[in-house]
Design a protein around this motif. Structure first.
Motif, PDB file in Angstrom:
ATOM      1  N   ILE A 111      66.712  36.144  55.213  1.00 19.34           N
ATOM      2  CA  ILE A 111      66.003  34.878  55.003  1.00 19.34           C
ATOM      3  C   ILE A 111      64.543  35.179  54.694  1.00 19.34           C
ATOM      4  O   ILE A 111      63.918  36.012  55.360  1.00 19.34           O
ATOM      5  CB  ILE A 111      66.096  33.963  56.238  1.00 19.34           C
ATOM      6  CG1 ILE A 111      67.536  33.496  56.466  1.00 19.34           C
ATOM      7  CG2 ILE A 111      65.181  32.750  56.092  1.00 19.34           C
ATOM      8  CD1 ILE A 111      67.713  32.591  57.670  1.00 19.34           C
ATOM      9  N   ASN A 112      64.021  34.515  53.683  1.00 16.36           N
ATOM     10  CA  ASN A 112      62.581  34.528  53.403  1.00 16.36           C
ATOM     11  C   ASN A 112      62.103  33.079  53.426  1.00 16.36           C
ATOM     12  O   ASN A 112      62.357  32.303  52.500  1.00 16.36           O
ATOM     13  CB  ASN A 112      62.266  35.167  52.060  1.00 16.36           C
ATOM     14  CG  ASN A 112      62.545  36.666  52.026  1.00 16.36           C
ATOM     15  OD1 ASN A 112      62.917  37.218  51.001  1.00 16.36           O
ATOM     16  ND2 ASN A 112      62.379  37.345  53.160  1.00 16.36           N
ATOM     17  N   ALA A 113      61.417  32.706  54.509  1.00 19.38           N
ATOM     18  CA  ALA A 113      60.986  31.317  54.660  1.00 19.38           C
ATOM     19  C   ALA A 113      59.898  30.948  53.658  1.00 19.38           C
ATOM     20  O   ALA A 113      59.778  29.780  53.276  1.00 19.38           O
ATOM     21  CB  ALA A 113      60.481  31.079  56.082  1.00 19.38           C
ATOM     22  N   ASP A 114      59.107  31.935  53.212  1.00 24.31           N
ATOM     23  CA  ASP A 114      58.022  31.617  52.280  1.00 24.31           C
ATOM     24  C   ASP A 114      58.545  31.242  50.900  1.00 24.31           C
ATOM     25  O   ASP A 114      57.959  30.403  50.204  1.00 24.31           O
ATOM     26  CB  ASP A 114      57.035  32.786  52.185  1.00 24.31           C
ATOM     27  CG  ASP A 114      57.713  34.103  51.830  1.00 24.31           C
ATOM     28  OD1 ASP A 114      58.950  34.201  51.958  1.00 24.31           O
ATOM     29  OD2 ASP A 114      57.001  35.041  51.418  1.00 24.31           O
ATOM     30  N   THR A 115      59.667  31.832  50.472  1.00 27.32           N
ATOM     31  CA  THR A 115      60.258  31.489  49.171  1.00 27.32           C
ATOM     32  C   THR A 115      61.469  30.570  49.313  1.00 27.32           C
ATOM     33  O   THR A 115      62.064  30.179  48.305  1.00 27.32           O
ATOM     34  CB  THR A 115      60.679  32.769  48.428  1.00 27.32           C
ATOM     35  OG1 THR A 115      61.626  33.498  49.238  1.00 27.32           O
ATOM     36  CG2 THR A 115      59.477  33.657  48.135  1.00 27.32           C
ATOM     37  N   LEU A 116      61.846  30.267  50.554  1.00 27.19           N
ATOM     38  CA  LEU A 116      63.001  29.404  50.839  1.00 27.19           C
ATOM     39  C   LEU A 116      64.267  29.943  50.163  1.00 27.19           C
ATOM     40  O   LEU A 116      64.999  29.215  49.495  1.00 27.19           O
ATOM     41  CB  LEU A 116      62.715  27.958  50.405  1.00 27.19           C
ATOM     42  CG  LEU A 116      61.613  27.255  51.199  1.00 27.19           C
ATOM     43  CD1 LEU A 116      61.327  25.878  50.614  1.00 27.19           C
ATOM     44  CD2 LEU A 116      61.999  27.142  52.672  1.00 27.19           C
TER      45      LEU A 116
END
Length: 259
Positions: free
Chosen positions: A170-175
């Motif tokens: 998961i990369n929350a900054d790029t969703l």
């Protein structure tokens, strides 16, 4: 409300006559009462017990100062430390419980109930209240346990199940999110994330890869929801919209999901 804000009625201290130029400081202060030494008990270290009363001292009004205004943060800090200690103990208990269960494929009803009880206690001491805003969420996580039959494939013979490691990134900054199987199929799926609140996302799958080589565009039905109910630098607990439980451990915080 801090005690200092309460109205206080304190007798006014007598105002001393002005000291002559040649008098000493001790003489000028001789009218003041000697400080009380109390019963000789030692105060608890680090905790101020007395407050300066309001009144006129030395010709100036001095507001009463309460030493108890720090207590909410003091007890809040203690609670945080206790929760962290409890979380560490519960994580050890959880890992011991799921260790022999082959990601959940071998879990009995009693095993699932025990794991669920431990997880609920762990969720209760979660200190990351908004995981989608936390850097701890970013990276590659290894799946340790799940109740999802679509992942475990318990109806298949054991040798046809995905028995290699399974990862979720998961990369929350790029969703962006990505699920990755290893041996024997090496299937992958990527997805876009749509935040629903600070701990829950809608998941919209966009591409599948068969044997990690053949890309297939996801049908419109490829979607779901995921809620992060516990998060720290080592462990993550998530729950899906179909009631499935996922327990994962961090393996690579630098991993980036392909855009």
């Amino acid at each position: 409300m801090a005690p200092a804000s309460l109205p206080l009625s304190v007798p006014r201290a007598p105002i001393p006559p002005p000291a002559s130029p040649g008098s000493s400081v001790a003489a000028a202060c001789s009218h003041l009462p000697a400080p009380s030494l109390g019963s000789g008990r030692r105060r608890a270290p680090g905790i101020a017990l007395a407050a300066t009363p309001a009144g006129r001292q030395g010709g100036r009004w001095r507001a009463g100062v309460s030493s108890f205004s720090f207590l909410p943060s003091f007890f809040s800090g203690n609670k945080g430390e206790k929760n962290a200690e409890k979380a560490m103990r519960l994580k050890e208990e959880l890992l011991a419980a799921i260790g022999p269960l082959e990601r959940g494929a071998e879990a009995t009803a009693e095993d699932k109930e025990r794991v669920e009880q431990i997880v609920q206690q762990l969720e209760a001491v979660n200190q990351v209240k908004e995981p989608l805003k936390s850097d701890l969420l970013n990276g590659k996580w290894e799946l340790l346990y799940t109740t999802s039959t679509s992942i475990l494939q318990p109806q298949r013979p054991k040798y046809l199940r995905p028995f290699g490691k399974i990862y979720q990134a998961i990369n929350a900054d790029t969703l962006r999110a990505q699920n990755m199987e290893t041996w024997p199929y090496f299937n992958q799926v990527t997805a876009n994330l749509v935040p629903l609140n600070p701990r829950r996302v809608a998941v919209k799958f966009d591409y599948f890869k068969i044997f990690s080589l053949i890309p297939i565009k996801s049908p419109g039905s490829g979607k779901g929801e995921l809620e992060i109910t516990y998060l720290d630098e080592e462990l993550r607990v998530s729950r899906g919209d179909k009631g499935n439980l996922f327990v994962l451990k961090m393996v690579d915080p630098t991993y980036r999901v392909p855009l």
